[in-house]
Design a protein around this motif. Structure first.
Motif, short mmCIF file in Angstrom:
data_model
loop_
_atom_site.label_atom_id
_atom_site.label_comp_id
_atom_site.label_asym_id
_atom_site.label_seq_id
_atom_site.Cartn_x
_atom_site.Cartn_y
_atom_site.Cartn_z
N LEU A 199 1.19 -0.99 -0.39
CA LEU A 199 0.02 0.20 0.37
C LEU A 199 0.63 1.41 -0.35
O LEU A 199 1.77 1.38 1.29
CB LEU A 199 -1.27 -0.24 1.63
N PHE A 200 0.77 2.37 -0.67
CA PHE A 200 1.48 3.64 -1.23
C PHE A 200 2.74 3.29 -1.12
O PHE A 200 3.54 3.86 -0.12
CB PHE A 200 0.94 4.29 0.01
N GLY A 201 3.28 2.04 -1.90
CA GLY A 201 5.22 2.13 -2.15
C GLY A 201 4.88 0.76 -0.31
O GLY A 201 6.19 1.47 -0.28
N GLN A 202 4.46 0.73 0.76
CA GLN A 202 5.23 0.51 1.74
C GLN A 202 4.44 -1.47 1.94
O GLN A 202 3.64 -1.85 1.63
CB GLN A 202 4.20 0.75 2.91
N ALA A 203 5.32 -2.39 1.20
CA ALA A 203 4.85 -3.72 1.70
C ALA A 203 5.06 -4.41 3.08
O ALA A 203 6.10 -4.20 4.20
CB ALA A 203 5.84 -4.18 0.46
N GLY A 204 4.77 -5.43 3.65
CA GLY A 204 4.80 -5.81 4.94
C GLY A 204 3.39 -6.89 5.34
O GLY A 204 2.47 -6.50 4.58
N ALA A 205 3.60 -7.25 6.43
CA ALA A 205 2.32 -7.49 7.59
C ALA A 205 1.05 -6.43 7.74
O ALA A 205 1.77 -5.87 7.93
CB ALA A 205 3.12 -8.72 7.62
N LEU A 206 0.34 -7.63 8.58
CA LEU A 206 -0.80 -6.35 8.99
C LEU A 206 -0.21 -6.55 10.40
O LEU A 206 -0.02 -7.70 10.94
CB LEU A 206 -1.83 -7.10 8.60
N GLN A 207 0.13 -5.21 11.16
CA GLN A 207 0.31 -4.48 12.41
C GLN A 207 -0.73 -3.90 12.50
O GLN A 207 -0.86 -2.72 12.06
CB GLN A 207 2.18 -4.95 12.13
#
Length: 277
Positions: free
Chosen positions: A64-72
């Protein structure tokens, strides 16, 4: 007209036994639950948990919006939807005046609680207590206590600002929707006002705590807008989902309160809640 119904219209009547006056007793119960939920949400909010790991799932690895990762999430998000539902319930029966009073009281109590926590952190720890839990993997209890309870000033300011603005937004939007849709659509005014106020809450706390605040104080590098928008989107999606999921709970609460008060008194309180605004 019942005695309770008559005294509802006479604020000058003193009630020696508040437990015998159902509108007063109900307000005390709702207010106590509201304050407790808000305070707990503030203190557990320091913990960030991994959503996928909690349920044993593979990371979603969203982008999202260039940010990748897991849900925290902050653990506080577990209780904030409940707080906003409580706001709608109190709003329904006690109007803007009731919820504004409770909002200001809660903000004052949160401030008081944080001052007491900082006072406790300031106290010199006993030597034996510092090392009491070494075997449990906590070598320094004072540092652990300070890290968990001593949330930064930015977080406190951001949290209180978001709480006050979101509550006032919820109150206004709740009654605006009620004026347009009438008495019947409880789900619409409750969910609609919560969706709007949660949006305010989500962005205000993140912007103050992680964007504007760090830029002013220099405590740490401010978040980029992409990072902020990604976190805000995830958290707001959760809050929006919970607002919808908890709608049946709202109807159950209304049904229980109406039975507790009695149909006539309940309707009178709802009517006066609208006119007292």
């Amino acid at each position: 007209m019942t005695t309770e119904d008559q005294t509802l219209n006479d604020p000058g009547v003193e009630h020696a036994n508040v437990a015998a006056h159902r509108p007063t007793l109900l307000f005390i119960i709702l207010a106590g639950f509201f304050v407790a939920n808000t305070l707990v949400a503030e203190f557990i909010g320091v913990k960030i948990f991994a959503f996928e790991d909690t349920f044993g799932w593979e990371p979603f690895n969203f982008n999202l919006f260039g940010q990748a990762g897991a849900l925290q999430f902050s653990a506080g998000v577990l209780l904030w939807p409940v707080v906003f539902i409580m706001t709608d319930i109190i709003n329904e029966y006690y109007g803007k005046r009731g919820i504004r009073l409770l909002t200001l009281l809660t903000a004052g109590l949160i401030t008081y609680a944080f001052f007491m926590v900082f006072a406790a952190i300031w106290l010199a720890p006993a030597d034996w207590w510092q090392t009491q839990y070494v075997s449990a993997g906590v070598p320094d209890m004072q540092s652990a206590f300070k890290a968990v309870f001593g949330q930064g000033l930015l977080i406190i300011v951001a949290s209180l600002s978001a709480f006050l603005l979101a509550q006032l937004t919820d109150v206004v939007s709740f009654h605006r929707i009620k004026e347009v849709t009438g008495e019947d659509k409880i789900w619409l005014r409750a969910t609609g006002s919560t969706v709007i106020s949660q949006l305010v809450d989500t962005f205000v706390i993140l912007i103050i705590a992680f964007k504007w605040g760090p830029a002013i104080t220099g405590q740490f590098e401010p978040w980029s807008w992409g990072q902020l928008l990604a976190v805000a989107t995830v958290q707001y999606t959760y809050k929006f989902t919970m607002a919808v999921v908890l709608t049946p709970v709202l109807y159950w609460a209304h049904h229980g309160i109406d039975r507790f008060l009695g149909p006539e008194l309940a309707e009178r309180m709802k009517d006066q809640a609208t006119r007292w605004n």
